[in-house]
Design an enzyme around this catalytic site. Structure first.
Site, PDB file in Angstrom:
ATOM      1  N   ILE A 230      44.957  22.676  71.192  1.00 28.88           N
ATOM      2  CA  ILE A 230      44.409  22.430  69.862  1.00 28.88           C
ATOM      3  C   ILE A 230      45.420  22.705  68.753  1.00 28.88           C
ATOM      4  O   ILE A 230      45.423  22.021  67.720  1.00 28.88           O
ATOM      5  CB  ILE A 230      43.111  23.245  69.653  1.00 28.88           C
ATOM      6  CG1 ILE A 230      42.365  22.716  68.425  1.00 28.88           C
ATOM      7  CG2 ILE A 230      43.409  24.730  69.562  1.00 28.88           C
ATOM      8  CD1 ILE A 230      40.952  23.232  68.324  1.00 28.88           C
TER       9      ILE A 230
ATOM     10  N   LYS B  56      59.592  39.681  66.009  1.00 32.39           N
ATOM     11  CA  LYS B  56      59.429  38.248  66.275  1.00 32.39           C
ATOM     12  C   LYS B  56      59.148  37.484  64.980  1.00 32.39           C
ATOM     13  O   LYS B  56      59.704  36.413  64.745  1.00 32.39           O
ATOM     14  CB  LYS B  56      58.287  38.010  67.266  1.00 32.39           C
ATOM     15  CG  LYS B  56      58.588  38.368  68.700  1.00 32.39           C
ATOM     16  CD  LYS B  56      57.455  37.889  69.602  1.00 32.39           C
ATOM     17  CE  LYS B  56      57.737  38.183  71.053  1.00 32.39           C
ATOM     18  NZ  LYS B  56      56.672  37.678  71.945  1.00 32.39           N
TER      19      LYS B  56
ATOM     20  N   LYS C 195      58.396  35.295  28.391  1.00 33.76           N
ATOM     21  CA  LYS C 195      57.343  35.948  29.170  1.00 33.76           C
ATOM     22  C   LYS C 195      57.439  37.459  28.980  1.00 33.76           C
ATOM     23  O   LYS C 195      58.519  38.046  29.106  1.00 33.76           O
ATOM     24  CB  LYS C 195      57.482  35.584  30.644  1.00 33.76           C
ATOM     25  CG  LYS C 195      56.299  35.956  31.526  1.00 33.76           C
ATOM     26  CD  LYS C 195      56.477  35.330  32.904  1.00 33.76           C
ATOM     27  CE  LYS C 195      55.287  35.573  33.817  1.00 33.76           C
ATOM     28  NZ  LYS C 195      55.459  34.872  35.117  1.00 33.76           N
TER      29      LYS C 195
ATOM     30  N   GLU D  64      55.349  26.402  33.974  1.00 37.45           N
ATOM     31  CA  GLU D  64      56.291  27.516  33.909  1.00 37.45           C
ATOM     32  C   GLU D  64      57.592  27.187  34.646  1.00 37.45           C
ATOM     33  O   GLU D  64      57.564  26.661  35.762  1.00 37.45           O
ATOM     34  CB  GLU D  64      55.631  28.748  34.534  1.00 37.45           C
ATOM     35  CG  GLU D  64      56.471  30.000  34.567  1.00 37.45           C
ATOM     36  CD  GLU D  64      55.742  31.168  35.213  1.00 37.45           C
ATOM     37  OE1 GLU D  64      56.240  32.296  35.084  1.00 37.45           O
ATOM     38  OE2 GLU D  64      54.688  30.958  35.847  1.00 37.45           O
TER      39      GLU D  64
ATOM     40  N   CYS E 224      51.759  32.538  32.027  1.00 38.44           N
ATOM     41  CA  CYS E 224      51.220  32.955  33.322  1.00 38.44           C
ATOM     42  C   CYS E 224      50.698  34.400  33.302  1.00 38.44           C
ATOM     43  O   CYS E 224      49.601  34.656  32.844  1.00 38.44           O
ATOM     44  CB  CYS E 224      52.269  32.766  34.419  1.00 38.44           C
ATOM     45  SG  CYS E 224      51.575  32.802  36.092  1.00 38.44           S
TER      46      CYS E 224
ATOM     47  N   SER F 205      51.035  19.559  73.587  1.00 42.15           N
ATOM     48  CA  SER F 205      50.720  20.170  74.878  1.00 42.15           C
ATOM     49  C   SER F 205      49.365  19.775  75.424  1.00 42.15           C
ATOM     50  O   SER F 205      49.040  20.116  76.560  1.00 42.15           O
ATOM     51  CB  SER F 205      50.751  21.696  74.716  1.00 42.15           C
ATOM     52  OG  SER F 205      49.700  22.113  73.842  1.00 42.15           O
ATOM     53  N   GLY F 206      48.573  19.069  74.607  1.00 41.03           N
ATOM     54  CA  GLY F 206      47.178  18.857  74.969  1.00 41.03           C
ATOM     55  C   GLY F 206      46.279  19.956  74.446  1.00 41.03           C
ATOM     56  O   GLY F 206      45.056  19.900  74.607  1.00 41.03           O
TER      57      GLY F 206
END
Length: 583
Positions: free
Chosen positions: A302, A528, A115, A46, A151, A299-300
């Site tokens: 995860i 934020k 479409k 598409e 679609c 940062s160490g």
């Protein structure tokens, strides 16, 4: 009846929005392969010539004209007796802009189909930019009648608003359905696509080709995973996910109709698919926007470790730079784990202590803050010093900063604006913290096909085992500020993905005060999120393209069971209004 054959080449390719010449080159290459394979037809996804989704770019007359010119150039090349081409393109007809699928054959644009059913939910807003097309019949290509619902034309049931395009095609003689798609990845999406396609095959008794694009486009990742269903709903072919693929399929017609045979590639799903989506999304964002590489703060912890692994898998170690930015609250285990990560991934790595910057900020502010107690302000100065240094390296080198906040943090605002939220793209923005842990363990045991990073353990086991901490004060843990992540993520999934009322969540056994607090944090952090970097979408409802809440918003769920609508009151109001109007 004598059996006849027909070959269709599927171009599951990765277009770039706005790169009309590049997309046309991909179409030419796919047609050349189709010609070499003896195919009668090559089909592309598409809006392929424009790239999908083009958003408001498609409203520019110059862009519309450039797309049309490219399609007409491709059409002229079909005088060579090679395969016909089906390609998606924006198309202006009688002053209206359509999402079109063009048949190119015999040196011209031989036919167009538009479409009909335009999606206007989630990440889609096609009703803003395209006109609704009329229902058209099948296209005759080398004696075969091909129906081309686009679609959404296969995704919706017939209603007052939507046309049953597939039913119309079946009634007007279509023999094979070729469905071009721009269907973004989300967890569990393949099952939905297959279920919808099975429904269309069942009602039409026609074989169906589900052709999807692949690649990253801003926050969206298209996973390809195209497939073909025979009229008996059996799986005839399956293309791989998360990679380009050009495949020629053999079709045979008997008294029972057309039947396809083709390769069936193994699929990945669940956490493996999410990880592959993050890799592809970051790779294409960097490549398509022309960045020479990326850098990130390691940062160490995860989150940054997982992002570093994703970045190396996406781009290769030589294009990834890790920077450790310690302060006095950074524990030795964090320094050790960051160094181990960098060594395992073989990336450029440096340590830049931030104490001079933080102490300098505090000295500058000492008069302004005189007499005020230390609080989160000083913690945020650490994060903002780190963000400033990373952006400075980015400015100097051209490398893009990868930001590393997960969806749990983005949800409740556990992140610092202009600090750890600084960056150009976030590969784990739509990954909850509990999944971050799972993906880190998964990556140590597996990596996706095409990943450029090393095999084996790349994320230190101690990083995965340690309780999460921002290390912005002494002995700080995330659980000092937030509920345990398994509980937090369970509540957030109900609030964000499901939009469940607070009363329903509490009824499932969650503490009322905790649920109410998380809902408040989710609402107040909207400002934020509006300023956060874009990031890969992997859930059915990500922040930004899916979930669009106002920043200024005083509504809060009172946490009471939802009342039943008072139909008597509505009917009385309706009668009163009618009477008032008549009077």
């Amino acid at each position: 009846m004598t059996e006849t054959t027909f070959k269709i080449t599927l171009g599951q390719l990765n277009p770039t929005v706005g790169d009309i010449a590049g997309n046309a080159a991909k179409a030419r290459a796919a047609r050349a392969q189709a010609k070499a394979d003896g195919a009668a037809l090559v089909a592309l996804p598409e809006l392929f010539i424009a790239g999908y989704p083009p958003e408001d770019l498609v409203l520019k007359p110059a862009f519309q004209a450039a797309c049309r010119e490219a399609v007409e150039d491709l059409a002229r090349e079909t005088t060579d007796g090679g395969p016909a081409v089906l390609i998606g393109t924006p198309w202006v007809d009688e002053g209206k802009l359509y999402n079109a699928y063009a048949l190119l054959d015999g040196g011209r644009v031989a036919a167009l189909r538009f479409k009909v059913n335009l999606p206007n939910y989630g990440v889609f807003d096609e009703k803003r930019v395209f006109a609704r097309g009329p229902v058209g019949g099948p296209l005759k290509i080398r004696g075969v009648r091909i129906g081309v619902p686009i679609c959404e034309d296969t995704w919706v049931e017939e209603s007052a608003e939507y046309e049953n395009v597939v039913e119309c095609l079946a009634e007007t003689g279509a023999e094979i359905l070729v469905v071009p798609n721009g269907s973004p990845y989300a967890k569990g999406k393949n099952d939905i696509r297959l279920s919808i396609s099975v429904a269309r095959v069942t009602e039409s008794d026609l074989p169906l080709v589900y052709l999807n694009q692949v690649g990253g486009q801003d926050e969206l990742v298209f996973d390809g995973a195209s497939f073909v269903l025979n009229a008996d709903r059996s799986l005839a072919a399956q293309l791989p996910a998360f990679e380009e693929s050009v495949v020629t399929l053999q079709w045979t017609k008997s008294a029972a109709g057309w039947r396809c045979t083709g390769p069936v590639a193994p699929q990945i799903d669940d956490d493996k698919a999410d990880y592959a989506a993050c890799v592809l999304g970051l790779r294409d964002y960097v490549q398509k926007n022309g960045f020479p590489g990326v850098l990130l703060g390691v940062s160490g912890g995860i989150d940054s470790a997982l992002c570093a692994a994703i970045a190396v898998d996406a781009l290769g170690a030589e294009r990834v730079r890790g920077v450790m930015l310690p302060f006095r609250f950074t524990e030795q285990v964090s320094l050790d784990d960051a160094a181990k990560l960098a060594k395992a991934l073989d990336i450029r790595y440096e340590v830049l202590p931030i104490a001079p910057a933080v102490n300098g900020f505090e000295e500058i502010l000492s008069g302004t803050f005189a007499g005020l107690p230390r609080d989160i302000t000083e913690e945020n100065l650490q994060a903002r010093a780190r963000g400033t240094l990373l952006m400075a390296i980015s400015n100097k080198t051209g490398a893009m900063v990868v930001t590393t906040g997960n969806k749990s943090e983005m949800s409740v605002g556990y992140a610092t604006l202009y600090g750890d939220m600084n960056g150009g793209f976030n590969p784990i923005k739509d990954i909850y913290k509990t999944e971050v842990f799972r993906l880190a363990g998964l990556r140590n045991a597996w990596k996706p096909d095409g990943a450029l990073g090393p095999s084996g353990e790349v994320i230190p086991g101690s990083t995965i085992a340690r309780p999460p901490t921002a290390e912005l004060r002494e002995n700080q843990l995330d659980q000092d500020s937030l509920p345990p992540y398994d509980q937090l993520d369970a509540i957030l999934e109900r609030l964000v993905e499901r939009e469940e009322p607070l009363a329903s969540i509490v009824a499932e056994g969650f503490d009322r005060d905790v649920v109410t607090r998380i809902d408040r944090l989710l609402n107040t952090a909207e400002y934020k999120r509006r300023q956060a970097a874009p990031g890969v979408k992997v859930t059915p409802r990500n922040f930004g393209r899916d979930r669009r809440y106002p920043i200024t918003n005083r509504f809060r769920d009172p946490g009471k069971p939802l009342p039943k609508p008072n139909e008597d009151l509505v009917s009385r109001a309706s009668r009163s209004s009618a009477e008032a109007f008549e009077g």
